[in-house]
Write a protein that holds these residues in place. Structure first.
Motif, mmCIF file in Angstrom:
data_model
loop_
_atom_site.group_PDB
_atom_site.id
_atom_site.type_symbol
_atom_site.label_atom_id
_atom_site.label_comp_id
_atom_site.label_asym_id
_atom_site.label_seq_id
_atom_site.Cartn_x
_atom_site.Cartn_y
_atom_site.Cartn_z
ATOM 1 N N LYS A 102 1.251 -1.372 0.148
ATOM 2 C CA LYS A 102 0.396 0.199 0.388
ATOM 3 C C LYS A 102 1.198 1.099 0.126
ATOM 4 C CE LYS A 102 -3.626 1.900 2.785
ATOM 5 N NZ LYS A 102 -3.991 2.649 3.991
ATOM 6 N N LYS A 103 1.827 1.269 1.167
ATOM 7 C CA LYS A 103 2.757 2.455 1.196
ATOM 8 C C LYS A 103 3.566 1.925 -0.827
ATOM 9 C CE LYS A 103 3.338 2.606 5.911
ATOM 10 N NZ LYS A 103 4.116 2.205 7.104
ATOM 11 N N GLY A 104 3.882 1.239 -0.915
ATOM 12 C CA GLY A 104 4.970 1.144 -2.156
ATOM 13 C C GLY A 104 4.203 2.076 -3.876
ATOM 14 N N LEU A 105 2.285 1.706 -3.408
ATOM 15 C CA LEU A 105 1.786 2.671 -3.997
ATOM 16 C C LEU A 105 1.380 3.293 -4.495
ATOM 17 C CD1 LEU A 105 -1.227 -0.895 -4.756
ATOM 18 C CD2 LEU A 105 0.876 -0.002 -6.459
ATOM 19 N N ILE A 106 1.370 3.934 -3.248
ATOM 20 C CA ILE A 106 1.153 5.278 -2.958
ATOM 21 C C ILE A 106 2.229 6.249 -3.595
ATOM 22 C CG2 ILE A 106 1.471 6.951 -0.749
ATOM 23 C CD1 ILE A 106 -0.542 5.266 0.797
ATOM 24 N N ALA A 107 3.753 5.881 -2.697
ATOM 25 C CA ALA A 107 4.668 6.549 -3.687
ATOM 26 C C ALA A 107 4.008 6.948 -4.681
ATOM 27 C CB ALA A 107 6.233 5.999 -2.938
ATOM 28 N N LEU A 108 3.835 5.606 -5.835
ATOM 29 C CA LEU A 108 4.122 5.466 -6.703
ATOM 30 C C LEU A 108 3.477 6.266 -7.675
ATOM 31 C CD1 LEU A 108 5.504 3.852 -9.542
ATOM 32 C CD2 LEU A 108 3.475 1.712 -9.037
ATOM 33 N N GLY A 109 2.222 5.942 -6.621
ATOM 34 C CA GLY A 109 0.656 7.311 -7.475
ATOM 35 C C GLY A 109 1.382 8.681 -7.876
ATOM 36 N N TRP A 110 2.028 9.351 -5.989
ATOM 37 C CA TRP A 110 2.081 10.468 -6.193
ATOM 38 C C TRP A 110 3.926 11.349 -7.419
ATOM 39 C CZ3 TRP A 110 0.455 13.857 -3.730
ATOM 40 C CH2 TRP A 110 1.342 15.188 -3.263
ATOM 41 N N THR A 111 4.518 10.053 -7.292
ATOM 42 C CA THR A 111 5.297 10.097 -8.683
ATOM 43 C C THR A 111 4.523 10.054 -10.033
ATOM 44 O OG1 THR A 111 6.794 9.470 -7.119
ATOM 45 C CG2 THR A 111 7.321 9.492 -9.442
ATOM 46 N N ALA A 112 3.176 9.080 -10.313
ATOM 47 C CA ALA A 112 3.246 9.372 -11.136
ATOM 48 C C ALA A 112 1.967 10.968 -11.714
ATOM 49 C CB ALA A 112 1.259 8.549 -11.529
ATOM 50 N N LEU A 113 1.728 11.483 -10.290
ATOM 51 C CA LEU A 113 0.670 12.461 -10.580
ATOM 52 C C LEU A 113 2.099 13.781 -11.018
ATOM 53 C CD1 LEU A 113 -1.720 12.485 -7.210
ATOM 54 C CD2 LEU A 113 -2.360 12.271 -9.791
ATOM 55 N N LEU A 114 3.102 13.515 -10.089
ATOM 56 C CA LEU A 114 4.064 14.741 -10.379
ATOM 57 C C LEU A 114 3.933 14.259 -12.557
ATOM 58 C CD1 LEU A 114 6.311 16.676 -10.509
ATOM 59 C CD2 LEU A 114 7.790 14.746 -10.529
ATOM 60 N N ILE A 115 4.600 13.251 -12.854
ATOM 61 C CA ILE A 115 4.796 13.009 -14.308
ATOM 62 C C ILE A 115 3.796 14.090 -14.796
ATOM 63 C CG2 ILE A 115 4.845 11.556 -15.813
ATOM 64 C CD1 ILE A 115 6.055 10.144 -13.929
ATOM 65 N N ILE A 116 2.511 13.618 -14.693
ATOM 66 C CA ILE A 116 1.092 14.355 -15.194
ATOM 67 C C ILE A 116 0.875 15.828 -15.176
ATOM 68 C CG2 ILE A 116 -1.182 14.647 -14.872
ATOM 69 C CD1 ILE A 116 -1.519 11.353 -14.117
ATOM 70 N N ALA A 117 1.309 16.071 -13.481
ATOM 71 C CA ALA A 117 1.660 18.138 -13.565
ATOM 72 C C ALA A 117 2.545 18.107 -14.869
ATOM 73 C CB ALA A 117 1.792 17.904 -12.088
ATOM 74 N N LEU A 118 3.460 17.502 -14.882
ATOM 75 C CA LEU A 118 4.955 18.528 -15.419
ATOM 76 C C LEU A 118 3.832 18.350 -17.019
ATOM 77 C CD1 LEU A 118 8.254 16.909 -13.925
ATOM 78 C CD2 LEU A 118 6.898 19.274 -13.770
ATOM 79 N N PHE A 119 3.747 16.792 -17.272
ATOM 80 C CA PHE A 119 3.670 17.057 -19.232
ATOM 81 C C PHE A 119 2.074 18.287 -19.223
ATOM 82 C CE2 PHE A 119 -0.375 16.060 -21.234
ATOM 83 C CZ PHE A 119 0.571 15.646 -22.677
ATOM 84 N N TYR A 120 1.469 18.862 -18.788
ATOM 85 C CA TYR A 120 0.476 19.267 -18.251
ATOM 86 C C TYR A 120 1.024 20.598 -18.732
ATOM 87 C CZ TYR A 120 -3.729 16.310 -19.102
ATOM 88 O OH TYR A 120 -4.412 15.294 -19.585
ATOM 89 N N ALA A 121 1.878 20.810 -17.724
ATOM 90 C CA ALA A 121 2.398 22.145 -16.777
ATOM 91 C C ALA A 121 3.504 22.790 -18.631
ATOM 92 C CB ALA A 121 3.588 22.221 -16.282
ATOM 93 N N ASP A 122 3.487 21.815 -18.997
ATOM 94 C CA ASP A 122 4.641 22.166 -19.971
ATOM 95 C C ASP A 122 3.359 22.158 -21.694
ATOM 96 O OD1 ASP A 122 7.515 22.351 -21.894
ATOM 97 O OD2 ASP A 122 6.759 19.853 -22.724
ATOM 98 N N LYS A 123 2.463 21.922 -21.288
ATOM 99 C CA LYS A 123 1.681 21.778 -22.492
ATOM 100 C C LYS A 123 0.907 22.958 -22.743
ATOM 101 C CE LYS A 123 -2.597 19.568 -24.292
ATOM 102 N NZ LYS A 123 -3.465 18.171 -24.429
ATOM 103 N N ASN A 124 0.919 23.639 -21.113
ATOM 104 C CA ASN A 124 0.195 24.894 -21.727
ATOM 105 C C ASN A 124 0.938 26.360 -21.592
ATOM 106 O OD1 ASN A 124 -1.952 24.088 -21.355
ATOM 107 N ND2 ASN A 124 -2.125 24.248 -18.518
ATOM 108 N N LYS A 125 2.273 25.912 -21.484
ATOM 109 C CA LYS A 125 3.680 26.616 -21.446
ATOM 110 C C LYS A 125 3.662 26.665 -22.751
ATOM 111 C CE LYS A 125 8.514 26.436 -20.437
ATOM 112 N NZ LYS A 125 9.638 26.121 -19.869
ATOM 113 N N HIS A 126 3.582 26.492 -23.605
ATOM 114 C CA HIS A 126 3.785 26.423 -25.263
ATOM 115 C C HIS A 126 2.346 27.116 -26.219
ATOM 116 C CE1 HIS A 126 7.753 25.014 -25.342
ATOM 117 N NE2 HIS A 126 7.561 23.670 -25.272
#
Length: 67
Positions: free
Chosen positions: A43-67
């Motif tokens: 459960k803790k490992g999946l929480i950490a993995l999900g948190w990292t996935a949210l970072l990747i999604i946030a970086l993707f959308y931040a870069d997409k909105n930048k252009h």
């Protein structure tokens, strides 16, 4: 005489804000959830993995909105 560099508003990029929030979450997970402890559950490992996935999604959308 007006200094133009003083009038420029300093703002952070959306990606910088996402990374800072991610680091705060990692520190919270390390200190309070004991994610890096010896007895880490799935459960803790999946929480950490999900948190990292949210970072990747946030970086993707931040870069997409930048252009």
């Amino acid at each position: 005489m007006v200094f133009l560099y003083l009038k420029r508003k300093q703002s952070m990029n959306q990606s910088s804000i996402a990374i800072i929030i991610y680091l705060i979450g990692v520190i919270f997970g390390a200190l309070f959830l004991d994610i890096w402890g010896a007895e880490t559950s799935i459960k803790k490992g999946l929480i950490a993995l999900g948190w990292t996935a949210l970072l990747i999604i946030a970086l993707f959308y931040a870069d997409k909105n930048k252009h």
